[in-house]
Design a protein around this motif. Sequence first.
Motif, PDB file in Angstrom:
ATOM      1  N   HIS A   1       0.813  -0.915   0.041  1.00 47.13           N
ATOM      2  CA  HIS A   1       0.078   0.064   0.089  1.00 47.13           C
ATOM      3  C   HIS A   1       0.856   1.271  -0.145  1.00 47.13           C
ATOM      4  CE1 HIS A   1      -3.836  -2.258   1.895  1.00 47.13           C
ATOM      5  NE2 HIS A   1      -3.438  -2.656   0.747  1.00 47.13           N
ATOM      6  N   GLU A   2       0.555   2.365  -0.489  1.00 50.60           N
ATOM      7  CA  GLU A   2       1.161   3.502  -0.788  1.00 50.60           C
ATOM      8  C   GLU A   2       0.724   4.379   0.391  1.00 50.60           C
ATOM      9  OE1 GLU A   2       0.802   5.256  -4.391  1.00 50.60           O
ATOM     10  OE2 GLU A   2       1.573   3.643  -5.487  1.00 50.60           O
ATOM     11  N   ILE A   3       1.586   4.726   1.569  1.00 49.05           N
ATOM     12  CA  ILE A   3       1.188   5.272   2.683  1.00 49.05           C
ATOM     13  C   ILE A   3       1.937   6.821   2.800  1.00 49.05           C
ATOM     14  CG2 ILE A   3       0.417   3.447   3.943  1.00 49.05           C
ATOM     15  CD1 ILE A   3       3.375   3.652   5.196  1.00 49.05           C
ATOM     16  N   ASP A   4       1.392   7.805   3.318  1.00 48.51           N
ATOM     17  CA  ASP A   4       1.903   9.189   3.496  1.00 48.51           C
ATOM     18  C   ASP A   4       2.339   9.107   5.145  1.00 48.51           C
ATOM     19  OD1 ASP A   4       1.510  10.009   1.079  1.00 48.51           O
ATOM     20  OD2 ASP A   4      -0.414  10.252   1.579  1.00 48.51           O
ATOM     21  N   TYR A   5       3.303   9.761   5.411  1.00 45.92           N
ATOM     22  CA  TYR A   5       3.985  10.002   6.854  1.00 45.92           C
ATOM     23  C   TYR A   5       4.644  11.147   7.061  1.00 45.92           C
ATOM     24  CZ  TYR A   5       8.624   9.175   5.027  1.00 45.92           C
ATOM     25  OH  TYR A   5       9.692   9.520   4.183  1.00 45.92           O
ATOM     26  N   LYS A   6       4.733  11.347   8.456  1.00 41.71           N
ATOM     27  CA  LYS A   6       5.505  12.262   8.989  1.00 41.71           C
ATOM     28  C   LYS A   6       6.412  11.774  10.234  1.00 41.71           C
ATOM     29  CE  LYS A   6       2.922  16.404   7.398  1.00 41.71           C
ATOM     30  NZ  LYS A   6       2.049  17.553   7.919  1.00 41.71           N
ATOM     31  N   ILE A   7       7.350  12.200  10.494  1.00 36.20           N
ATOM     32  CA  ILE A   7       8.392  11.873  11.637  1.00 36.20           C
ATOM     33  C   ILE A   7       8.279  13.100  12.433  1.00 36.20           C
ATOM     34  CG2 ILE A   7      10.500  10.904  12.694  1.00 36.20           C
ATOM     35  CD1 ILE A   7      10.726   9.270   9.896  1.00 36.20           C
ATOM     36  N   PHE A   8       8.001  12.801  13.863  1.00 35.20           N
ATOM     37  CA  PHE A   8       8.095  13.797  14.738  1.00 35.20           C
ATOM     38  C   PHE A   8       9.007  13.754  15.703  1.00 35.20           C
ATOM     39  CE2 PHE A   8       3.883  13.986  12.979  1.00 35.20           C
ATOM     40  CZ  PHE A   8       3.734  15.297  12.497  1.00 35.20           C
ATOM     41  N   GLY A   9       9.671  14.657  16.383  1.00 32.13           N
ATOM     42  CA  GLY A   9      10.600  14.619  17.740  1.00 32.13           C
ATOM     43  C   GLY A   9      12.130  14.574  16.970  1.00 32.13           C
ATOM     44  N   GLU A  10      12.959  14.547  18.003  1.00 33.53           N
ATOM     45  CA  GLU A  10      14.256  14.472  18.020  1.00 33.53           C
ATOM     46  C   GLU A  10      15.207  13.301  18.890  1.00 33.53           C
ATOM     47  OE1 GLU A  10      15.874  18.341  19.012  1.00 33.53           O
ATOM     48  OE2 GLU A  10      14.711  19.395  17.501  1.00 33.53           O
ATOM     49  N   ASP A  11      14.972  13.597  20.094  1.00 37.97           N
ATOM     50  CA  ASP A  11      15.606  12.353  20.504  1.00 37.97           C
ATOM     51  C   ASP A  11      14.538  11.223  21.012  1.00 37.97           C
ATOM     52  OD1 ASP A  11      17.778  14.029  21.208  1.00 37.97           O
ATOM     53  OD2 ASP A  11      16.981  14.799  22.948  1.00 37.97           O
ATOM     54  N   ILE A  12      13.346  11.225  21.185  1.00 37.47           N
ATOM     55  CA  ILE A  12      12.559  10.225  21.159  1.00 37.47           C
ATOM     56  C   ILE A  12      11.457  10.567  20.043  1.00 37.47           C
ATOM     57  CG2 ILE A  12      10.850   8.925  22.490  1.00 37.47           C
ATOM     58  CD1 ILE A  12      12.203   9.783  24.954  1.00 37.47           C
ATOM     59  N   GLN A  13      11.340   9.611  18.913  1.00 37.35           N
ATOM     60  CA  GLN A  13      10.525  10.232  17.865  1.00 37.35           C
ATOM     61  C   GLN A  13       9.263   9.097  17.797  1.00 37.35           C
ATOM     62  OE1 GLN A  13      13.349   9.754  14.527  1.00 37.35           O
ATOM     63  NE2 GLN A  13      13.776  11.813  14.730  1.00 37.35           N
ATOM     64  N   ILE A  14       8.486   9.738  17.105  1.00 38.08           N
ATOM     65  CA  ILE A  14       7.433   9.045  16.796  1.00 38.08           C
ATOM     66  C   ILE A  14       7.016   9.102  15.004  1.00 38.08           C
ATOM     67  CG2 ILE A  14       5.993   9.489  18.706  1.00 38.08           C
ATOM     68  CD1 ILE A  14       3.797  11.231  17.277  1.00 38.08           C
TER      69      ILE A  14
ATOM     70  N   THR B   1      16.151   7.055  16.992  1.00 38.85           N
ATOM     71  CA  THR B   1      15.714   7.686  15.766  1.00 38.85           C
ATOM     72  C   THR B   1      14.977   6.600  14.769  1.00 38.85           C
ATOM     73  OG1 THR B   1      17.826   8.831  15.460  1.00 38.85           O
ATOM     74  CG2 THR B   1      16.802   8.721  13.634  1.00 38.85           C
ATOM     75  N   ILE B   2      13.758   7.053  14.149  1.00 37.87           N
ATOM     76  CA  ILE B   2      13.087   6.417  13.446  1.00 37.87           C
ATOM     77  C   ILE B   2      13.508   6.624  11.844  1.00 37.87           C
ATOM     78  CG2 ILE B   2      10.633   5.836  12.310  1.00 37.87           C
ATOM     79  CD1 ILE B   2       9.670   6.417  15.240  1.00 37.87           C
ATOM     80  N   LYS B   3      13.916   5.787  11.221  1.00 37.72           N
ATOM     81  CA  LYS B   3      14.338   5.997   9.805  1.00 37.72           C
ATOM     82  C   LYS B   3      13.287   5.343   8.976  1.00 37.72           C
ATOM     83  CE  LYS B   3      17.336   6.992   6.506  1.00 37.72           C
ATOM     84  NZ  LYS B   3      17.781   8.233   6.238  1.00 37.72           N
ATOM     85  N   ALA B   4      12.848   6.231   7.995  1.00 39.03           N
ATOM     86  CA  ALA B   4      11.908   5.733   6.807  1.00 39.03           C
ATOM     87  C   ALA B   4      12.669   5.275   5.627  1.00 39.03           C
ATOM     88  CB  ALA B   4      11.025   6.947   6.422  1.00 39.03           C
ATOM     89  N   VAL B   5      12.447   3.999   5.083  1.00 36.79           N
ATOM     90  CA  VAL B   5      13.214   3.345   4.035  1.00 36.79           C
ATOM     91  C   VAL B   5      12.214   3.013   3.009  1.00 36.79           C
ATOM     92  CG1 VAL B   5      14.769   1.767   3.438  1.00 36.79           C
ATOM     93  CG2 VAL B   5      14.874   2.417   5.765  1.00 36.79           C
TER      94      VAL B   5
END
Length: 259
Positions: free
Chosen positions: A4-17, A99-103
């Motif tokens: 599925h094609e999903i859109d996303y945003k990553i928030f935060g610096e030290d503890i991310q969501i 860190t959360i990394k989008a791949v």
Amino acid sequence: MRSHEIDYKIFGEDIQIVEIELDPNETVIAEAGSMLFMEDGIMFETKMGDGSQPQQSLFGKLMQAGSRVLMGESIFMTHFTNRSNIKRKVAFAAPYPGTIKAVDLAKIMGNTLIVQKDAFLCAAMGTSISIHFNQKLGAGFFGGEGFILEKIQGDGMAFIHSGGVVIERQLNNETLRIDTGCVVGFEPQLQFDIERSGSLKSMVFGGEGIFLATLRGTGKVWIQSLPISKLIQRLSPYGGNATKESGSVLGGLGSLFEG
């Protein structure tokens, strides 16, 4: 199965969501217990498997569940689906500071990523999560990740988590030596092995550990600055006295002379 094609945003610096926006009938899969919030209209279902093979037999599902037990993960995965007729959001939290990394797996060689067994957080429906064994004895015993790694396959977005800061390096027929346990993931065409860190003197007194992870070839590798094992070690009141892979062998002796 196409992801599925999903859109996303990553928030935060030290503890991310990571906040994922789903169109109607889109689904994201995640490790059990990682959901932070979900908007009205998002429905979730716990399933045995990642759902990448809808026609998979019961035996196949049981085999997949068994492999997840070997990886130290829950045998179940949670599927979040937007059952409304408008866009809705669901968010997932990292399990520890990092860190959360989008791949984008469509841009990865062979649409496959090899990661340490606790790195996977969530991914678009259609992504396959399976077991991957280290073929090198040295890498299995001393590599920090052990013999068992995770294989993430698909053509959509996948999200991996690491401790501290994560950096991405592109190797072009090169060799990169990394502190053991700091390898988050790498493309499968890279050769992963463990080698001695240097001379006997360097190994004993250098403070960099006896072994280093070595990656050779052409491809991408993701590196974390603070593996969870090191974080626990630093927070433990007995961490200074514990035998550990990284650090000088005189570390425990030195602590006897601390105030």
